[in-house]
Design a protein around this motif. Sequence first.
Motif, PDB file in Angstrom:
ATOM      1  N   ASN A   7       0.819  -1.197   0.000  1.00 29.05           N
ATOM      2  CA  ASN A   7       0.000   0.000   0.000  1.00 29.05           C
ATOM      3  C   ASN A   7       0.863   1.261   0.000  1.00 29.05           C
ATOM      4  O   ASN A   7       0.358   2.350   0.236  1.00 29.05           O
ATOM      5  CB  ASN A   7      -0.925   0.019   1.229  1.00 29.05           C
ATOM      6  CG  ASN A   7      -1.931  -1.118   1.185  1.00 29.05           C
ATOM      7  OD1 ASN A   7      -2.250  -1.614   0.123  1.00 29.05           O
ATOM      8  ND2 ASN A   7      -2.416  -1.518   2.344  1.00 29.05           N
TER       9      ASN A   7
ATOM     10  N   TRP B  80      -0.319  -0.428  -6.293  1.00 24.83           N
ATOM     11  CA  TRP B  80      -1.502  -0.160  -5.476  1.00 24.83           C
ATOM     12  C   TRP B  80      -2.524  -1.280  -5.644  1.00 24.83           C
ATOM     13  O   TRP B  80      -2.812  -1.719  -6.752  1.00 24.83           O
ATOM     14  CB  TRP B  80      -2.164   1.138  -5.919  1.00 24.83           C
ATOM     15  CG  TRP B  80      -1.440   2.381  -5.554  1.00 24.83           C
ATOM     16  CD1 TRP B  80      -0.450   2.997  -6.262  1.00 24.83           C
ATOM     17  CD2 TRP B  80      -1.657   3.184  -4.404  1.00 24.83           C
ATOM     18  NE1 TRP B  80      -0.041   4.138  -5.632  1.00 24.83           N
ATOM     19  CE2 TRP B  80      -0.768   4.287  -4.476  1.00 24.83           C
ATOM     20  CE3 TRP B  80      -2.506   3.102  -3.303  1.00 24.83           C
ATOM     21  CZ2 TRP B  80      -0.715   5.281  -3.513  1.00 24.83           C
ATOM     22  CZ3 TRP B  80      -2.459   4.099  -2.348  1.00 24.83           C
ATOM     23  CH2 TRP B  80      -1.565   5.159  -2.448  1.00 24.83           C
TER      24      TRP B  80
ATOM     25  N   TRP C 253      -8.043  -1.723  -2.873  1.00 25.19           N
ATOM     26  CA  TRP C 253      -8.395  -1.324  -1.522  1.00 25.19           C
ATOM     27  C   TRP C 253      -7.523  -0.171  -1.044  1.00 25.19           C
ATOM     28  O   TRP C 253      -7.993   0.757  -0.385  1.00 25.19           O
ATOM     29  CB  TRP C 253      -8.270  -2.502  -0.566  1.00 25.19           C
ATOM     30  CG  TRP C 253      -8.279  -2.091   0.878  1.00 25.19           C
ATOM     31  CD1 TRP C 253      -7.301  -2.284   1.786  1.00 25.19           C
ATOM     32  CD2 TRP C 253      -9.329  -1.414   1.559  1.00 25.19           C
ATOM     33  NE1 TRP C 253      -7.642  -1.760   3.013  1.00 25.19           N
ATOM     34  CE2 TRP C 253      -8.898  -1.215   2.894  1.00 25.19           C
ATOM     35  CE3 TRP C 253     -10.589  -0.924   1.189  1.00 25.19           C
ATOM     36  CZ2 TRP C 253      -9.678  -0.564   3.854  1.00 25.19           C
ATOM     37  CZ3 TRP C 253     -11.372  -0.276   2.139  1.00 25.19           C
ATOM     38  CH2 TRP C 253     -10.916  -0.106   3.450  1.00 25.19           C
ATOM     39  N   ALA C 254      -6.241  -0.202  -1.417  1.00 26.51           N
ATOM     40  CA  ALA C 254      -5.347   0.881  -1.008  1.00 26.51           C
ATOM     41  C   ALA C 254      -5.776   2.197  -1.643  1.00 26.51           C
ATOM     42  O   ALA C 254      -5.733   3.256  -0.989  1.00 26.51           O
ATOM     43  CB  ALA C 254      -3.910   0.548  -1.387  1.00 26.51           C
TER      44      ALA C 254
ATOM     45  N   ALA D  78      -8.857   2.970  -2.569  1.00 28.72           N
ATOM     46  CA  ALA D  78     -10.090   3.368  -1.885  1.00 28.72           C
ATOM     47  C   ALA D  78      -9.784   3.952  -0.510  1.00 28.72           C
ATOM     48  O   ALA D  78     -10.393   4.945  -0.091  1.00 28.72           O
ATOM     49  CB  ALA D  78     -11.027   2.167  -1.756  1.00 28.72           C
ATOM     50  N   ARG D  79      -8.836   3.357   0.201  1.00 28.93           N
ATOM     51  CA  ARG D  79      -8.493   3.860   1.526  1.00 28.93           C
ATOM     52  C   ARG D  79      -7.875   5.251   1.443  1.00 28.93           C
ATOM     53  O   ARG D  79      -8.162   6.117   2.275  1.00 28.93           O
ATOM     54  CB  ARG D  79      -7.535   2.895   2.221  1.00 28.93           C
ATOM     55  CG  ARG D  79      -7.301   3.235   3.688  1.00 28.93           C
ATOM     56  CD  ARG D  79      -6.544   2.150   4.392  1.00 28.93           C
ATOM     57  NE  ARG D  79      -5.179   2.041   3.917  1.00 28.93           N
ATOM     58  CZ  ARG D  79      -4.280   1.190   4.422  1.00 28.93           C
ATOM     59  NH1 ARG D  79      -4.636   0.360   5.402  1.00 28.93           N
ATOM     60  NH2 ARG D  79      -3.057   1.137   3.943  1.00 28.93           N
ATOM     61  N   ARG D  80      -7.030   5.470   0.439  1.00 28.46           N
ATOM     62  CA  ARG D  80      -6.452   6.806   0.257  1.00 28.46           C
ATOM     63  C   ARG D  80      -7.549   7.834   0.023  1.00 28.46           C
ATOM     64  O   ARG D  80      -7.540   8.922   0.605  1.00 28.46           O
ATOM     65  CB  ARG D  80      -5.466   6.798  -0.910  1.00 28.46           C
ATOM     66  CG  ARG D  80      -5.047   8.187  -1.386  1.00 28.46           C
ATOM     67  CD  ARG D  80      -3.930   8.136  -2.392  1.00 28.46           C
ATOM     68  NE  ARG D  80      -3.910   9.316  -3.260  1.00 28.46           N
ATOM     69  CZ  ARG D  80      -2.879   9.686  -3.987  1.00 28.46           C
ATOM     70  NH1 ARG D  80      -1.763   8.972  -3.978  1.00 28.46           N
ATOM     71  NH2 ARG D  80      -2.931  10.754  -4.757  1.00 28.46           N
TER      72      ARG D  80
ATOM     73  N   LEU E 216     -10.838   7.659   0.849  1.00 29.54           N
ATOM     74  CA  LEU E 216     -11.697   7.836   2.019  1.00 29.54           C
ATOM     75  C   LEU E 216     -10.988   8.593   3.135  1.00 29.54           C
ATOM     76  O   LEU E 216     -11.586   9.453   3.797  1.00 29.54           O
ATOM     77  CB  LEU E 216     -12.176   6.473   2.519  1.00 29.54           C
ATOM     78  CG  LEU E 216     -13.144   5.736   1.585  1.00 29.54           C
ATOM     79  CD1 LEU E 216     -13.366   4.306   2.062  1.00 29.54           C
ATOM     80  CD2 LEU E 216     -14.473   6.484   1.487  1.00 29.54           C
ATOM     81  N   ARG E 217      -9.711   8.285   3.333  1.00 31.06           N
ATOM     82  CA  ARG E 217      -8.957   8.997   4.371  1.00 31.06           C
ATOM     83  C   ARG E 217      -8.901  10.486   4.064  1.00 31.06           C
ATOM     84  O   ARG E 217      -9.082  11.329   4.939  1.00 31.06           O
ATOM     85  CB  ARG E 217      -7.549   8.417   4.460  1.00 31.06           C
ATOM     86  CG  ARG E 217      -6.709   9.072   5.564  1.00 31.06           C
ATOM     87  CD  ARG E 217      -5.384   8.345   5.747  1.00 31.06           C
ATOM     88  NE  ARG E 217      -4.601   8.319   4.516  1.00 31.06           N
ATOM     89  CZ  ARG E 217      -4.219   7.206   3.906  1.00 31.06           C
ATOM     90  NH1 ARG E 217      -4.547   6.019   4.403  1.00 31.06           N
ATOM     91  NH2 ARG E 217      -3.508   7.263   2.798  1.00 31.06           N
TER      92      ARG E 217
ATOM     93  N   LEU F 294     -13.974   5.646  -5.761  1.00 32.98           N
ATOM     94  CA  LEU F 294     -13.078   5.138  -4.724  1.00 32.98           C
ATOM     95  C   LEU F 294     -11.720   4.720  -5.267  1.00 32.98           C
ATOM     96  O   LEU F 294     -10.686   5.043  -4.692  1.00 32.98           O
ATOM     97  CB  LEU F 294     -13.728   3.954  -4.006  1.00 32.98           C
ATOM     98  CG  LEU F 294     -14.964   4.262  -3.158  1.00 32.98           C
ATOM     99  CD1 LEU F 294     -15.498   2.972  -2.547  1.00 32.98           C
ATOM    100  CD2 LEU F 294     -14.642   5.267  -2.071  1.00 32.98           C
TER     101      LEU F 294
END
Length: 569
Positions: free
Chosen positions: A3, A10, A13-14, A16-18, A20-21, A526
């Motif tokens: 990640n 990437w 999920w990584a 999407a996490r970036r 959302l964060r 995302l």
Amino acid sequence: MTNDPNDGRWSRWALARRFLRNAFSPNVIVTPAPSDLTAEWNVPVRVRDGTMVRVNVFRPAAPGGYPVIMSAHPYGKDQIPAKTRSGRGLPFQARVLSQPRPIRYSEWTSWEAPDPVFWASNGYVVVNADLRGGGTSEGTAELISDQEAEDYYDLIKWAVAQPWSSGRIGLDGVSYLAISQYKVAALHPPGLAAICPWEGLTDLYRDFARPGGVREDGFSKLWSNNTAREARVSGSLNDEIVARPERDGWYVAATPRIEDIAVPILVCGSFSDHLLHTRGSFELFRRAGSEQKWLYTHRDGKWAAYYGEEATRTRLRFFDYFLKSADNGWGEEPPVRLAIYEAGAEPAAVTREDAWPPCDLRWRSLNLDAAHGTLGETEQGVAEAVASFDAPNGVASFVWTVPEDMDVIGPMALSIAVELVGVDDLNLFVTARKIVAGREVTFEGSYGYGADSVSKGWQRVAHRMLDSDLSTPLEPVHRHDRAEPAAPGEIVPIVLSLRPHATRFRRGDRLRLDISGRWPRSRNLLFGQFPAGYQHSEGGTCRLHTGGSMITRLLIGTRSVGSQAVQRR
């Protein structure tokens, strides 16, 4: 899968996490304005036709005549953190378009504008203007127009005459705040001493709306709608783009005469903004009439780079030299700051060059071989063969195994021979990818997308006619003034350009060229490259002919790693 964005790989999920964060906690640090600086809000300025436009002026505490840093845009100069309920609020864009590292600016900073606190603290007056129709200014905006340039001219003339002004004006800003600089600079307003367009397209059709003749169908809608909400705008930019498939007089009127610009220029050429500003920035450096011009490249996040320490200090040196006559050595600075990337958003090396592309590149001609799906340097050429794919979902791939550690630098020119079956036109999308151990290594891209490919190009088959005045062997430029559908059974030669980049490959890495009839990225909010999108081909088959007497090749510029003494950041 890792990640780590600097590793260049990437997972969905990584990504999407970036996103959302950043959406819930944007990577932006807003600092308070000090009490010893003066801010004047909504200062009225009457332009030549009587329309009242308004500006914010930020000044050092001590009286005197200071050089001026100016920006102008339709986004609303008062949309700043200091004027939100919390005093630290951020624009919506900062939550949707994530960045790979923190951004820091003051509470007086509006979207994509220079930070008034930094510049006023360093001995400048900062003027941030609402263009006609934007924010608190009167009138109706016609974007990227001659009227807009005349208003900007009058703003510069006004700033020169103020008691707090030394009479030397510099222009600065990102995206539209860069684009607005070109036409006014070409008018040569008295007092304009230097400009710094930090990532801005110069040709609405070729750079963004219809690259290669292929209609952009994502950000153009979003930007057009948002700008219409934020400003009083004449007409709909997106409606015009949809209605005008050829580069007609409307597009020409929006294109500045960059050859007429004569003031010193520091232009940012971003390798990460291929979908919007990259081509235009490099064209400005190539074609501007200025005798003194510098190119600053990066493949970082757009706003992380602009507000970052190195870029900010570079711009300060540039403006100090031309607006303050500072003896800081800028005049001896090599013309090009070249950042080379192996993966992610951190450069592997930074070099200083005398030209773009660098003069010492070895230009390699990699022949396409449809029989084996390869790219190769073969003196005898390759036998005739055909690679076919169905549009829009098929793809034809060609792979080159890199023979030594090298940097691949510059634009890339692709020559192909195309036969269409079942249709007389097709939109082609070309993607250059870096493959290591079977997986793609990625880089920072447009709109805060952290998993972009090395480079990309677009081409509508019916728009294959070249502009002989603008084209070079490295950078083919198309006319786009009429469509020429392909006849049944006709094999048509096409030459197209892939966007500039500077990428480090190691021996055994692979450069893979994918050719398809659909934009390869998802629009998913995302993990896709939101909001980018392009009109894909509806059907038909594309047959790529290679070998024999046909010229089908990828032209790339390379330099062995270690052959050039590098200066690290």
